[in-house]
Design an enzyme around this catalytic site. Structure first.
Site, PDB file in Angstrom:
ATOM      1  N   HIS A   1       0.852  -1.187   0.000  1.00 27.91           N
ATOM      2  CA  HIS A   1       0.000   0.000   0.000  1.00 27.91           C
ATOM      3  C   HIS A   1       0.886   1.235   0.000  1.00 27.91           C
ATOM      4  O   HIS A   1       1.946   1.231   0.611  1.00 27.91           O
ATOM      5  CB  HIS A   1      -0.915   0.007   1.245  1.00 27.91           C
ATOM      6  CG  HIS A   1      -2.041   0.966   1.124  1.00 27.91           C
ATOM      7  ND1 HIS A   1      -1.925   2.291   1.479  1.00 27.91           N
ATOM      8  CD2 HIS A   1      -3.299   0.811   0.642  1.00 27.91           C
ATOM      9  CE1 HIS A   1      -3.079   2.900   1.235  1.00 27.91           C
ATOM     10  NE2 HIS A   1      -3.921   2.025   0.722  1.00 27.91           N
TER      11      HIS A   1
ATOM     12  N   GLU B   1      -7.774  -5.322  -0.063  1.00 26.83           N
ATOM     13  CA  GLU B   1      -8.294  -6.160  -1.144  1.00 26.83           C
ATOM     14  C   GLU B   1      -8.085  -7.664  -0.923  1.00 26.83           C
ATOM     15  O   GLU B   1      -8.746  -8.469  -1.553  1.00 26.83           O
ATOM     16  CB  GLU B   1      -7.638  -5.774  -2.481  1.00 26.83           C
ATOM     17  CG  GLU B   1      -7.716  -4.300  -2.825  1.00 26.83           C
ATOM     18  CD  GLU B   1      -9.076  -3.864  -3.314  1.00 26.83           C
ATOM     19  OE1 GLU B   1     -10.067  -4.269  -2.685  1.00 26.83           O
ATOM     20  OE2 GLU B   1      -9.145  -3.134  -4.299  1.00 26.83           O
TER      21      GLU B   1
END
Ligand code: ACO
Length: 503
Positions: free
Chosen positions: A387, A440
């Site tokens: 991320h 996700e």
């Protein structure tokens, strides 16, 4: 440069020197002593002299020249001379070699070789690639603290909100600045429920949108549907509408998006769209409109918690895109179409179905290590990991892991067993990058368990993030300045000659 330079002695008269300048057709003379420049007398000095009314035949040059002129060395590059002339406002500069005058360089000499150079604007700053870490706006909507693994919506821990509150409450928080009390909640639910219904002008257009293309890509269909909806509802540029009108438009689109998603999905399956059920919560109604079945309460709640946890997340790419578009004063529909486009990318919202594909490809926990090594060695990315902001565990991932475990199933068990292996192998192969599971990785596992097929994962993300997009559009409109950065030109220097077209 012009060489030799036209020179004068300091005790010559202005009249003598002016005649010489005229004869030699130059704009200055260099006043020398022993071949060294003492001063410079330019046309500007002669104008100054003329306005004094003094007698040119008797006034000595030494009294009117500029003493100790700036010089450039004969070995200097032309660019240096241009900077000297441009920055100091000169039109001529004496050129010296070991202190002795060898010529004069003038604007006239330099013009033929001058190039348009990029201008450095005052205050211009260089941003890192991908704008990593660059703060581009003030916001009261929320914040993501990557080092702490914490994010919030208007000061409330987003994870606690997902655990304790409904999607409608969080929607109210983002739009009206505070969590609703009992009365406000009832009024809000009553206000948004009728807004779920498809506009009559849009309904007949959806079958055509849903049937386009060999493969159904729901977000492609959705962005077309949102564009048509915004036209059908008569949305005007946000520059021209009041804050109240913009909020009404935003409420309508947020309420409607799940209906559009459900209708497009079902039409593509050859099924009739399911009308919204006013008795169901926003999240439960979404599952109802997609699957045509009233969802189990635990599935409805799990999806609601997922939706709450993904409503907003700082200046992520789709939110930034929405704000950039609204900064031009465009209508809300334009911002949302752009945001949906950004969300569709596999590096942003398009990852969860790929994460599920990865779990399928890994198949057995024992195969995870080799699979990750091979993928990274061949330049691939492990979907659902890494991320831009989080350098520790993504708190959304932690929440979704819990949800996945609560819902159970083989996939949840496999994901749980391979997660740590993936983190360990990535830590070894990409040391220092701090790659952990992001939102996700477990999102697909949870959504699948609640009855959604992989193609609906990213649209479901859009069904919640639309609330964050709209809150950001409203905030942008309330204190707008067009978002317009700069780029550095790195191509060949201009101006390149423009050839005439061949006969
Ligand atoms: N798998 C393998 N390597 C990775 C991964 C990954 N998932 N993520 C980052 N890296 C590596 C990169 O190869 C790079 O290595 P290098 O320095 O040797 O070149 C390094 O880590 C830094 O990667 P960047 O792309 O510079 O990191 P950035 O912050 O720009 O990208 C992103 C973040 C796009 C999320 C990235 O981690 C990624 O591609 N993850 C996989 C896709 C994904 O899960 N996306 C969903 C994100 S969550 C969301 O948007 C809702």
């Amino acid at each position: 440069m012009t060489s030799p330079a036209v020179t004068a002695q300091r005790d010559e008269s202005i009249a003598q020197v002016a005649v010489r300048m005229d004869k030699e057709r130059v704009g200055c003379v260099v006043v020398v002593e022993d071949e060294r420049p003492l001063g410079i007398l330019t046309e500007r000095d002669i104008v100054r002299f003329a306005s004094s009314g003094a007698d040119p035949a008797s006034a000595p040059v030494g009294q009117w020249m500029t003493e100790g002129p700036d010089t450039v060395a004969a070995t200097s590059e032309a660019g240096e001379a241009i900077v000297c002339l441009a920055e100091r406002g000169y039109r001529h500069v004496p050129v010296v070699d070991d202190g002795r005058l060898v010529g004069v360089v003038s604007m006239r000499n330099l013009m033929p070789i001058a190039q348009v150079q990029p201008m450095h604007h005052p205050g211009e700053v260089e941003a890192p690639k991908g704008l990593a870490g660059v703060v581009v706006a003030d916001t009261e909507i929320g914040d993501v603290r990557g080092q702490e693994g914490f994010y919030h919506y208007r000061q409330h821990d987003a994870r606690e909100l997902a655990e304790r509150r409904s999607l409608e409450d969080v929607w109210h928080l983002l739009f009206f600045g505070a969590l609703p009390d009992g009365g406000q909640r009832a009024a809000f639910v009553e206000a948004v429920e009728p807004l779920r219904t498809l506009p009559d002008a849009v309904r007949p257009l959806l079958p055509a949108i849903a049937s386009i293309g060999e493969t159904f890509v729901p977000l492609e269909a959705l962005r077309s549907a949102v564009s048509l909806t915004s036209a059908a509802l008569g949305f005007r540029p946000c520059l021209d509408v009041s804050a109240e009108q913009l909020r009404d438009d935003a409420l309508r689109l947020c309420a409607l998006l799940p209906t559009l998603i459900g209708a497009l999905f079902r039409l593509r399956q050859g099924l009739e769209p399911v009308e919204p059920d006013p008795e169901l919560s926003h999240a439960a109604n979404y599952l109802w409109m997609v699957t045509g079945k009233v969802p189990e309460p635990e599935h409805a709640r799990a999806i609601e918690q997922y939706l709450v946890s993904t409503v907003d997340h700082g200046f992520n790419v789709s939110t930034f895109t929405a704000r950039v578009i609204s900064s031009t004063g465009a209508d809300l529909g334009a911002s949302l179409v752009g945001a949906i486009g950004a969300l569709s990318g596999p590096l942003h919202g398009g990852a969860p179905s790929r994460a599920l594909d990865m779990l399928d490809a890994i198949g057995e926990p024992e195969r995870a290590e080799a699979w990750i090594r091979n993928t990274v060695a061949s330049g691939g990315r492990i979907m659902g990991f890494g991320h831009r902001v989080y350098k520790t565990e993504d708190p959304r991932s932690a929440l979704l892991r819990e949800l996945a475990e609560r819902l159970g199933g083989d996939r949840a068990a496999l994901a749980r067993r391979v997660e740590q292996t993936i983190v360990d192998v990535l830590a070894e192969l990409k040391p220092g990058r701090e790659l952990h599971a992001n939102v996700e990785f477990y999102a697909g596992v949870v959504m699948e368990r609640c009855g959604l097929s992989p193609e609906m994962f990213t649209p479901t993300f859009a069904a919640s993030r639309v609330i964050g997009w709209c809150a950001n559009v409203m905030e942008q409109a309330s204190d707008n300045r067009i978002i317009r950065p700069s780029a550095r030109h790195v191509g060949p220097p201009p101006p390149q000659p423009v050839p005439w077209p061949d006969e």
